[in-house]
Design an enzyme around this catalytic site. Structure first.
Site, mmCIF file in Angstrom:
data_model
loop_
_atom_site.group_PDB
_atom_site.id
_atom_site.type_symbol
_atom_site.label_atom_id
_atom_site.label_comp_id
_atom_site.label_asym_id
_atom_site.label_seq_id
_atom_site.Cartn_x
_atom_site.Cartn_y
_atom_site.Cartn_z
ATOM 1 N N ARG A 1 0.836 -1.213 0.000
ATOM 2 C CA ARG A 1 0.000 0.000 0.000
ATOM 3 C C ARG A 1 0.869 1.261 0.000
ATOM 4 N NH1 ARG A 1 -3.671 -0.752 5.015
ATOM 5 N NH2 ARG A 1 -1.691 -1.591 5.676
ATOM 6 N N ASN B 1 -6.247 -2.781 1.715
ATOM 7 C CA ASN B 1 -6.183 -4.228 1.818
ATOM 8 C C ASN B 1 -7.590 -4.788 1.874
ATOM 9 O OD1 ASN B 1 -3.385 -4.356 1.883
ATOM 10 N ND2 ASN B 1 -3.265 -4.501 4.102
#
Length: 91
Positions: free
Chosen positions: A18, A36
């Site tokens: 990320r 996520n």
């Protein structure tokens, strides 16, 4: 301006994916978000010019380093969002 929805599969959680995605998005003047998913995948919405999105996707498919392993990316075009001005990590 084009906006895409991406699902990234593989070893993409717990490896800085990320944060890497946010860095690459910033480099390519892309707005949107990354998060996520509970199944271990990563979901992304990204908006920019087609050229910037192509460069972004090319780097995403390589991943952030030795510990990440991108197996597949599923990409769909979605409706653009006006006045979006950043790329965020969602939790």
């Amino acid at each position: 301006m084009k906006r895409i929805h991406v699902i990234v599969t593989g070893r993409v959680q717990g490896v800085g994916f990320r944060f890497f995605t946010q860095q690459v998005a910033t480099e390519h003047e892309i707005t949107g978000w990354v998060k996520n998913l509970t199944n271990g995948d990563v979901e992304i919405e990204a908006q920019a010019s087609s050229n910037n999105l192509d460069a972004f996707l090319k780097k995403l498919k390589k991943g952030p380093g030795l510990f990440a392993s991108v197996k597949d990316t599923k990409i769909d075009q979605v409706e653009s969002i006006e006045n979006e001005d950043s790329f965020r990590i969602l939790y």
